[in-house]
Every structure is written in C-alpha cells, then in structure tokens.
Motif scaffolding. Sequence first.
Motif, PDB file in Angstrom:
ATOM      1  N   UNK A 263      15.996  11.671  -1.960  1.00  0.00           N
ATOM      2  CA  UNK A 263      15.699  10.376  -1.346  1.00  0.00           C
ATOM      3  C   UNK A 263      16.932   9.473  -1.369  1.00  0.00           C
ATOM      4  N   UNK A 264      16.939   8.486  -0.475  1.00  0.00           N
ATOM      5  CA  UNK A 264      18.054   7.536  -0.466  1.00  0.00           C
ATOM      6  C   UNK A 264      18.005   6.643  -1.694  1.00  0.00           C
ATOM      7  N   UNK A 265      16.776   6.334  -2.135  1.00  0.00           N
ATOM      8  CA  UNK A 265      16.629   5.466  -3.289  1.00  0.00           C
ATOM      9  C   UNK A 265      15.666   6.114  -4.272  1.00  0.00           C
ATOM     10  N   UNK A 266      16.025   6.080  -5.554  1.00  0.00           N
ATOM     11  CA  UNK A 266      15.160   6.694  -6.560  1.00  0.00           C
ATOM     12  C   UNK A 266      13.841   5.947  -6.688  1.00  0.00           C
ATOM     13  N   UNK A 267      13.820   4.683  -6.280  1.00  0.00           N
ATOM     14  CA  UNK A 267      12.559   3.932  -6.350  1.00  0.00           C
ATOM     15  C   UNK A 267      11.601   4.347  -5.230  1.00  0.00           C
ATOM     16  N   UNK A 268      12.145   4.940  -4.179  1.00  0.00           N
ATOM     17  CA  UNK A 268      11.301   5.288  -3.037  1.00  0.00           C
ATOM     18  C   UNK A 268      11.459   6.763  -2.697  1.00  0.00           C
ATOM     19  N   UNK A 269      10.998   7.635  -3.579  1.00  0.00           N
ATOM     20  CA  UNK A 269      11.194   9.067  -3.338  1.00  0.00           C
ATOM     21  C   UNK A 269      10.124   9.673  -2.432  1.00  0.00           C
ATOM     22  N   UNK A 270       9.071   8.910  -2.128  1.00  0.00           N
ATOM     23  CA  UNK A 270       7.918   9.479  -1.435  1.00  0.00           C
ATOM     24  C   UNK A 270       7.828   9.014   0.010  1.00  0.00           C
ATOM     25  N   UNK A 271       7.022   9.746   0.775  1.00  0.00           N
ATOM     26  CA  UNK A 271       6.681   9.297   2.123  1.00  0.00           C
ATOM     27  C   UNK A 271       5.348   8.555   2.055  1.00  0.00           C
ATOM     28  N   UNK A 272       5.186   7.600   2.925  1.00  0.00           N
ATOM     29  CA  UNK A 272       4.029   6.714   2.856  1.00  0.00           C
ATOM     30  C   UNK A 272       2.718   7.472   3.059  1.00  0.00           C
ATOM     31  N   UNK A 273       1.714   7.041   2.317  1.00  0.00           N
ATOM     32  CA  UNK A 273       0.364   7.561   2.510  1.00  0.00           C
ATOM     33  C   UNK A 273      -0.504   6.474   3.127  1.00  0.00           C
ATOM     34  N   UNK A 274       0.058   5.307   3.277  1.00  0.00           N
ATOM     35  CA  UNK A 274      -0.621   4.191   3.926  1.00  0.00           C
ATOM     36  C   UNK A 274       0.449   3.337   4.603  1.00  0.00           C
ATOM     37  N   UNK A 275       0.061   2.661   5.689  1.00  0.00           N
ATOM     38  CA  UNK A 275       1.036   1.840   6.404  1.00  0.00           C
ATOM     39  C   UNK A 275       1.228   0.473   5.754  1.00  0.00           C
ATOM     40  N   UNK A 276       0.337   0.110   4.830  1.00  0.00           N
ATOM     41  CA  UNK A 276       0.348  -1.271   4.352  1.00  0.00           C
ATOM     42  C   UNK A 276       1.626  -1.666   3.594  1.00  0.00           C
ATOM     43  N   UNK A 277       2.172  -0.827   2.695  1.00  0.00           N
ATOM     44  CA  UNK A 277       3.366  -1.286   1.980  1.00  0.00           C
ATOM     45  C   UNK A 277       4.505  -1.693   2.918  1.00  0.00           C
ATOM     46  N   UNK A 278       4.733  -0.899   3.946  1.00  0.00           N
ATOM     47  CA  UNK A 278       5.806  -1.220   4.890  1.00  0.00           C
ATOM     48  C   UNK A 278       5.550  -2.536   5.593  1.00  0.00           C
ATOM     49  N   UNK A 279       4.314  -2.721   6.052  1.00  0.00           N
ATOM     50  CA  UNK A 279       3.995  -3.946   6.776  1.00  0.00           C
ATOM     51  C   UNK A 279       4.065  -5.164   5.862  1.00  0.00           C
ATOM     52  N   UNK A 280       3.597  -4.991   4.627  1.00  0.00           N
ATOM     53  CA  UNK A 280       3.647  -6.121   3.699  1.00  0.00           C
ATOM     54  C   UNK A 280       5.097  -6.484   3.381  1.00  0.00           C
ATOM     55  N   UNK A 281       5.953  -5.454   3.317  1.00  0.00           N
ATOM     56  CA  UNK A 281       7.379  -5.713   3.121  1.00  0.00           C
ATOM     57  C   UNK A 281       7.937  -6.537   4.274  1.00  0.00           C
ATOM     58  N   UNK A 282       7.580  -6.156   5.488  1.00  0.00           N
ATOM     59  CA  UNK A 282       8.062  -6.895   6.661  1.00  0.00           C
ATOM     60  C   UNK A 282       7.497  -8.310   6.662  1.00  0.00           C
ATOM     61  N   UNK A 283       6.249  -8.447   6.223  1.00  0.00           N
ATOM     62  CA  UNK A 283       5.626  -9.775   6.152  1.00  0.00           C
ATOM     63  C   UNK A 283       6.418 -10.670   5.196  1.00  0.00           C
ATOM     64  N   UNK A 284       6.745 -10.098   4.048  1.00  0.00           N
ATOM     65  CA  UNK A 284       7.487 -10.890   3.057  1.00  0.00           C
ATOM     66  C   UNK A 284       8.871 -11.257   3.572  1.00  0.00           C
ATOM     67  N   UNK A 285       9.496 -10.295   4.277  1.00  0.00           N
ATOM     68  CA  UNK A 285      10.832 -10.562   4.796  1.00  0.00           C
ATOM     69  C   UNK A 285      10.787 -11.725   5.784  1.00  0.00           C
ATOM     70  N   UNK A 286       9.790 -11.702   6.666  1.00  0.00           N
ATOM     71  CA  UNK A 286       9.648 -12.803   7.621  1.00  0.00           C
ATOM     72  C   UNK A 286       9.396 -14.111   6.904  1.00  0.00           C
ATOM     73  N   UNK A 287       8.501 -14.035   5.919  1.00  0.00           N
ATOM     74  CA  UNK A 287       8.162 -15.207   5.122  1.00  0.00           C
ATOM     75  C   UNK A 287       9.434 -15.789   4.489  1.00  0.00           C
ATOM     76  N   UNK A 288      10.232 -14.890   3.904  1.00  0.00           N
ATOM     77  CA  UNK A 288      11.455 -15.319   3.235  1.00  0.00           C
ATOM     78  C   UNK A 288      12.439 -15.950   4.205  1.00  0.00           C
ATOM     79  N   UNK A 289      12.323 -15.560   5.474  1.00  0.00           N
ATOM     80  CA  UNK A 289      13.253 -16.107   6.464  1.00  0.00           C
ATOM     81  C   UNK A 289      12.652 -17.313   7.169  1.00  0.00           C
ATOM     82  N   UNK A 290      11.535 -17.800   6.663  1.00  0.00           N
ATOM     83  CA  UNK A 290      11.027 -19.073   7.149  1.00  0.00           C
ATOM     84  C   UNK A 290       9.985 -18.991   8.248  1.00  0.00           C
TER      85      UNK A 290
END
Lengths: 841, 374
Positions: free
Chosen positions: A557-584
């Motif tokens: 994997x590129x990152x040891x924290x993320x060695x797996x492939x997603x089993x649900x779409x929610x983590x990715x989307x929540x990450x994008x949500x937070x990124x948008x939130x962080x950018x105002x």
Amino acid sequence: MRVPLSWLREYVDLPATATGRDVQEKLIAVGLEVETVERLGEGLKGPLVVGQVLTIEELEGFKKPIRFCTVDVGDANGTGEPQEIVCGARNFAVGDKVVVVLPGAVLPGDFKIAARKTYGKKSHGMICSGDELGMGDDGTHGIIVLPPEYEVGTDAIELLELVDEVLDIAVTPDRGYCLSMRGVARETATAYGLPLRDPALLDVPPPNAGGYPVKVADPIGCDRFTARTITGLNVEARSPIWLQRRLQKAGMRPISLAVDITNYVMLELGQPLHAYDRATVDGPIGVRRATPGEKLTTLDGTKRVLDAEDLVITDNRGPIGLAGVMGGANTEIAGAVADPETGQLRGTTDIVVEAAHFDAITIARTARRHKLSSEAAKRFERGVDPEAASAAAQRTVDLLVLLGGGTAEDGVTEIVSPRGPRTISVAANHPDKVAGVEYGRETVVRRLQQVGCDVYGQDELVVTVPSWRPDLSDPNDLAEEVIRLEGYENLPSTLPKPPAGRGLTERQRLHRRVGRALAGAGYVEALNYPFTGPQILDQLGIEPDDPRRVAVTLVNPLSDEEPDLRTTLLPGLLGALRRNQGRGTHDLALFETGPVFRPTGDEKPAARLVVERRPSDDDIASLDASLPDQPRRAAVVLAGGREQAGWWDEGRPAIWADAVEAGRIVAREAGVELIVRQDQHAPFHPGRCAALLVLVDGEEVLAGHAGELHPRVIKTLALPERTCAMEIDLDHIERAAAGPRRAPRISAFPVATQDVALIVDDSVPSADVESALRDGAGALLESLRLFDVFTGDQLGEGKKSLAYALRFRAEDRTLTAEEASAARDAAVAAAVERTGAVLRG
Amino acid sequence: MSAPNKSYDPVEVEALKPEEIAARLDEALAAIAAADSLEALREVKAAHAGDRSPLALANREIGALPPHAKADAGKRVGQARGRVNQALKARQEELEAERDARVLVEEAVDVTLPYDRTPGGARHPLTTFMERVADVFVAMGYEVAEGPEVEAEWFNFDALNFLPDHPARQMQDTFFVQGNGKKGDESGVVLRTHTSPVQARTLVDREPPVYVVCPGRVYRTDELDATHSPVFHQIELLAVDEGLTMADLKGTLDHMVRALFGPDMKTRLRPNYFPFTEPSAEMDMVCYVCRGESVGNPDRPCRTCSSEGWIELGGCGMVNPKVLIACGVDPEKYSGFAFGFGIDRMLMFRHNVEDMRDMFEGDVRFTRPFGMEI
C-alpha cells in the motif's frame, strides 16, 4: 540512454548542420523516444583557458580558508602577466594546471565573470570546478586539476569539450540494443539513409588454450564467456579527458582507468564487461548457480545471501561476482595507493577482462531479487548481442594497452555454446496486410536488410534476424520494422465498418441515470480513492464481527494506515465532506458511485494459466473465483443546509429524511420502490437509521442504509453536527428493476377526496399505517398522501396522529359519496386492525 | 313618485319632456366622466342608471302618455339610457385598465434578486468525460465493456503477453493483493494497472467481430502530485475483425480526436513498444492549447505540451497475435487494433485543469461548474 551528438558522429557522417533537435525528430520517427535534447555549454563564452598556479597565499581571518593565487594564463589575459585570483578550493598546489575563467567570460547559467573585490583582495577571474563548467559533479567538489601536459593558455572550452548536445533516449524494453552507441548509431544511420561505421567490426584473435582458465557449469545461464588478460598496467595512468568527458556526458562518473574503460566499452557496444584484479582471483574462473545461503559482498558494499537461482562467477574461494549484475568486492580493481613504507604507488597492474553473455530471465530475476538494478543488469535483461562479446573484450584490451600502458597476453579464452541463427518465415505481403498499405516485396526486403536481417525467398520470406535483435521473433515484429522505417506518419487513415451495435446496456444506462438523478437533486459527485484502513472503521463504530471489516489487503500500500480497499463508500465521502468543511464550504451534499471490494472468503490464489491457447472455461471461471465481490454502490453524505437561508426564508437543514430520500431517488431511476424500515446499523444514529430494502423475485433484500450519523461518530471524526448519509447497492437495485414501465390508465372521471387522521402509538411506523390503508382501501384508491404528523398533550403520552389525504377514483364512472366513504372506512378498518390505530375526531 | 296614469286624459308628463331627458342625460354623462375610481363609478351607476335613477323613473311614466306619444317618449328615454350605459361601460373599462396598470406597478419585484436556495449538484467531470468518449465510439457501433478493478494477474499481464520476467511487467508499478492465507502468500491478484485486461476478458467471452470500448479506473503505485495519481482513468478500445489494419487504427484515432477536440485536430503515431500490441505506437495529437505555435517560439511557451507542439495521448497498436492466441482467437483469420488512453490527462488539457489533485479531492468548488455533461 544519454547519447552525446559528438560521439554519435563518430559512427555516422551526419550532415554538419544537423542539430540535436533534427536528430531527435528523425529518431522519434523511427521509434526511439528521445525525451530531451540537452544543450551542454549553452551560453558559454570564453576566455576559459588552461592556467598554471604560480603562487598561493593563504588568507587568514575568514570563516573558511581562502587562497590568494597568481596563475600563469599565458597571453590569454592580453598582458602575459600572472592573473591574480581568489579561490576557496584547496585541492591544488603550486605548479598544478587548472582551468581559469577570465573577466568578460560567461559560464553556463548566464554567470558573467568580472573582476571583483572579495576577501580584501581583487580577484580577476576564477579557477573553475567541473560543476561551474556544467561538466557534472565529479564527487570531490574541488576545482579541476588537469594533467600536466596541457599548454598554458590553451582554450579549455575545446579541450574539455564543453559544448555539445546530448540526446536522452527512453529505451523501450524491446530495444535493448539501443542501450549502446552502436545501436543508436544504427538507427540514426537508417533514419538518415547513411552508412554505419560499426564499432564492433574489430579484428579479434581466435580463441586458444592459453587464456585465463574458465569453467562454465551452466551453459544455459551463460552461453558465452570471453576472458582476456592484460598485464603491466601503469598504476598512475588516468583516463584521458576525452574518455572522462564522454562518460560524464553519458551520465556516468569517471572512477579509474580500468573501470572507466569497461564502462566506456559497455556504452559503446552495449556489452557489459567486468575487470578482475588478477592478483586477487584465486584459480580458474567458474560460472554456476549459487548454492542457497552462499554469501557475497558486492561492489556496492552490500553483503548478500544468494539464492539457488542466482548465477554467480566464482574462483577457488567461492563467488566473486553476481553474474551480469554486479562484481564482488573481493576482486575489485584497486586504485593507486602509496605504500606507507616505500612511498611507491601500488595498485592493480594485471587485469582479467570478462565479456560474457547471460540468460536474460536469470539476470532479471537476480536483479529483482536483490533489488539491484545495475547498468549491466539493465542491458542483459533486455538482451545483449552475444556476437559482440569478443569484440567488446578486444576493444577493452586495446584501450587498456593504449591508455594504461599494459600488455595484452596472447591467451584468448572463449567458451561458446553454439546456437543456430534465428529465422522467421513471413509472407512477403504480411507487412502490407498489417499496415493497410501496399509496400511491395522489394521495399519489405530492403527495410528488413537495413535492420540487419538476411532475407531469402519470394512470396514467402525466410528472414534471419540479427544477433542484436532478440526481440524479433514473430511475423508482426518484422512488419513493425518495415512499417516504422517506411514511416508511421505515412500510414493512411481509414475507418473500419463495425457491425451495428446495441448501444449501452440497461445496467450502463442505469448507472448514468443514477448519477444524473443525484446531481439533479443537488448532490455533487466526488471520486474518492478506495484505500482505507481499520482505523476509520473503528472511528465509524463498526463492530469487530461486521462484514465490512473483511477487506482486500494490499501487499504494497502507499500508506501503512490505509492498507485495505474500501468495503463501504462512506469513509471516502466523509473524508471529502471534511475537506470541504475545512476549506470553508458548509452546506454540503456529496455523492459517489463505484465499486466496493468484499472478499468472499473462498478466494484461492489465481492460477497462472496458459497463454499458448485459450484456457478452459473452468480455468477462466477459477480466475473469477479468485477475485473478491466488487458490487457497485451509490452513497451520499449531507451536512449543513439542504436549502440555504435567504430573502425567501430561513433555509432548511439537511436531515435524515433527505438521506432516505436520496435512496429513493436512486431506486426510482430503476423503477424500483424502496421498502424503508427502522433499523440500527453503524455508523448511524440508533434512532435515526433506516434499512433500505428492495424486492428481488418476491424476496426482500437489504440493499442499504440511510439516516443521521451516530453523534459519537460525528464527534470522533469532527464532522458537522447532524451529518447524514446513505449507501445503497446498485446491483441489488438493478436486480429489483421490473423491466420496462407500464403506462397507467388515466381516468377522466371526478376524484373523491377523503381525509383521515389516525392516532397510533409512537412506535408504530408510518409505513405500516400507510400500507394498511392502501390494502384496506382497495382498487378505488388512486393515491394516498401523509400530509401531517402531530403529537401533543391531547393525544396522550406516546401517541401520534397521522393525517392522510386519500383520493378515490373509478375508471368507468363517477363515484358516489357512499362508495368513496365505504372505501375510506375499509381503509381505516384495516389500519385499526393492523396497527391499533384510532380514528381521530 | 308618479303612479301609472290610469285615468286617461292627455297629460303632460314633466319628466318626459325632451329637454328634461336631455338634461338628465347630460347630468349622467357628466357624472360618469367625473367618476375617478371604480368605487365612484359604482355610485354614479346607481344614481344615473339604477332603478331609481331619473331616467329609470322617467321610463315608468311612459305608460301615462297617450298612445301616440308613447313611442316618441319611449324612443327618447331608451336612447338616453343607452348612451348612459354605453358611457358607463366605457368609463368602467377605462378605470379598470388604470387599476390593472397600477396593480402591476405595485406588484413589481426586483427580479435580479439571487435565488440560490438549493445549490445545484454536478457529476464529476471525469465521469462525464469518460461517458462522452465512450459515446463517440458507441455512435460508431462499438459497445461498452466492463471488467473488475481487482483483477487476476493472468488477465492484467499474462494474457496480454506481459510474461512473468519481462522487463515490461516491472515498468508498471503494480499494487499487489495479499493472499487469503498467511501473510506473504501470493494471490495472483492485482489492482488492474490498465484497462487492457478488459480486452482479454472480452476476447475470451465473445466471438469476433468484436468492437468494444472500456472506460474505467486503474491503479499504479504513484504518489499523488500535480501530475500523478495512484488512481486514474483510462479508456480502452479493442477492435478484432477480419482484415483490420494499422490504417484503420489511425483512422479511428483521427475520428476520436476530431470528435472530442474539434475538426482541425491532427494526430501522429510514433513507434513504441507494448507487449500486447505489435506493431505498437504512441499516439500524439497536436497540442490542444497552443496548436503547435509554441514550438521554437520562446516568447509563447506552452506548459501543456512543454512547447513540443504535441501531446501524448497513450499507446496503441495492432493486437499482438500472441494475445489473440491466449484468448482463443485465430490470428490467421482475425487481426485487431487496440488503444488505451489516459482520461485524466485529456480532461486536464481539454478543460484547463492545472493540478491533478483537484480531480481527486472532492472539492465541490471544482466539480460544481461542470454540471451534468461535459
């Protein structure tokens, strides 16, 4: 492969006016990817001359040692007087010949030289380092000290060959021969239609019994081994400037005469060579496979444990080199070192030169196994011309004699496992058929001959391919040679006529519709990486035994924290949500559609099936069984306002119902009615979570969930309050799709509207009340709509009132008031019976 | 009030005298003209045209007249009442028109007020661009094929003539999937490094003629930066039929770039090497941004093509007969061509995307302007 234009001209009489860019264009047209043309010495302007250091005065009191020198530059400064120069380098002494740049000159990088005051002295120019002249770093960071034979005042721009052009070629794996000047020169000659002076055409003495003894125990791994011996080398001899410069321009660092010469010949002929210090080789040289666990310290200083598949060079003591990859430290050529007692210079004087041919796959595996990508391995992996080995040995010997003052011994060892020439039968018109162009037999034959092939035959050609082209093995390979030399740019442009197509499949249409529908409902699509890890699942509060914990894991994997492939779409989307939130951006509705990866648990390793024919259906099915399930999902996340506040009203926050509705939007695109049930499922709020079900062949199938996220999840992930989400399986939706929609019958008779308010326990889902009403109302019910939900003291604790508007209509008549009331009463009766409802008022 | 004149005698009825009627008429018309609102007009109407208006009352007196005078008087009164009604109607219309105009003025709003109540959604430009590219080929009769992203090595490499020890297999920085058993077990499964395994899947499944495209997501072990992403997108094309040639490949590529980038677009093929095609080529198209004008023109450097004038779109070539054999297609009878292009890069220069990261961060400010189609 870096190719200096000046060196290339040695083998091909290119037009004097041809620039690097011209050659680049020609070579690109015949298929060499010349990525850049570097212009060495661009903008360089003299005077830049050879000088001799006359005096050195050490200046004191500065942070670093500084020297004030006078240098004889002959008449180059116009006066003949010594030139006064301040210099920070220390690797020179009085009497040394150095390179001096005088005021008025310009060095590469638009570095203008002028007399200037520094360290309390006036400096009239500079003593130059290799770096400053654009020659590349020699590793010492010092100034250049020239051999003493050069005259003071000599132009150093010419002497050091500072102005040149270098083509940088990305050589594709099939063109191993172009990892040599000889190969590039051949392509250049063909591209220009000029003759080639082949540097491998040398007089080579025939093998005899007097050479250094060599035993090849593995003729498959090593089908050719040439050994030559040179004695009496001058340990002080250094590589001449021209040789050093060619190596530098080709991207290699000059090291010592013997090493430089082997590198030079490798660059010239493509044949990797190795030089052994004869004094340190103990007994005959052998070639064999390593015994497992055998150890060897290679020239890079790494101690390596060998594998049974590694091919090694040995002497009586054991391995002295990883064949075709890297030599061993124990037989390394020694540089000149002064003997501490006598003061005499000592170093390697006798050398055994190896020019061998090794099996490409063996070398590739060894290089990969030991993570050791050497220049030699790079060439052997791609295929080296076995016929060039003895010429390369000869060339090395010649240069060692010429430049190192050595003597070539008469003994010539050559061990060759004979192999026949490789021939290919090809129809003379095959290239024409591949290209869609009529070249004709004559052109085909001529082009193949230019490549180095021998060609016989009329309609059916028998083509013997040259030893340096191991990549040519099939008729299409020969077709490519003809077509590329005739010019890809001359291919005509025609269109085939495919049979009538069926357009997109229902599934593909559905996927597009789902995206459009969600975007139409205000959601913005995000494409998230599918990489994930257990930590995010912990944060989502997903239980250890949840199937979403079973993931496809990557080896690298590129990152040891993320060695797996997603089993649900929610983590990715929540990450994008937070990124948008962080950018105002705070009012957010995002969606994604794409696969998740769910191991079946029964995956067996995928077999390496045959490629010589189509594998059986069972074998192909076994490959599919080795893969995880990869169902396609759609998901949304929402936070902030679903409707913004403005001059119209106060706006409306996104709520769980929007998330559930997103599920309905998706299902509706497939013509599927979602069944919504109360549920408890991470990462959702236990009281605000809906299971989304569909009917597949009459069976209810859980297709997804929607609702508000659990407050703890929101806190842990620092998400906006009341963040909502939905995820649904599109494959289930697709399976539930009922096929083409049927048109409803539209009655023109008047509608009869009846409202009812029902009081039920809070725990009764409205969906149950609704379905009871529908069932009870019967065929006359046209539509039913919940228009109010009410709770209050007058209803009593734990009760709610649901108000429905029922519309009745018949297809064939105007309903009487009695009929409508009877249908309404029947609806209410069903609700009373099934949900304990009480008719209100 | 006069009662009907029952006792017959020729009587002079004051109210029916012509001058009287004319005077009532004038009064009525003056009042109508003076009414300045619909309310005032309603009062005028009651006073001058209502049951108790002078003319109505006069009308009742007609019965009292001798027969020979009735017709005359009736005519006079009738005409007068007609004119009053006419004037009333005209004035009514006038006043209504005035009122309507006034209401419309009063109801005027500022139509330039913004209304971003529900912000619009959008699909990702990579999604819509892939669809657009696919549609170019669907219109030509191609079908869209699909394959898994987690793929068997045999489909991703072996069937495509990437042999296990071939250097080309190392060129692709592959994500390998861990085996099911103990750690370190080989699974024979990878994240597909290109969309080309769909070629093999299609050929294994279908009888030629085959004309398919496959847009999709692929993976390589590159760190994300301005020009690289470990996850990116390709579109694959495969045509296998009797008698297909490189000229057909060239024509198909030409058609594609014209359909996507404009009718004046040119392509160029350069020899290259890919294991699964032979002959192989790299395809370039004229730089979409500078149209080649940056070449040898230091004043107008082009970042898109590094002032080379050409943009590399991807690899293509004639399907290697070895691939056909591995997939059970007779290379003596059929030939084919294939290509695979990077969608992300094409999108970047077609839509002036400066940084690859923008496409994968999910920022709504990036995606929203692209709307539903691209």
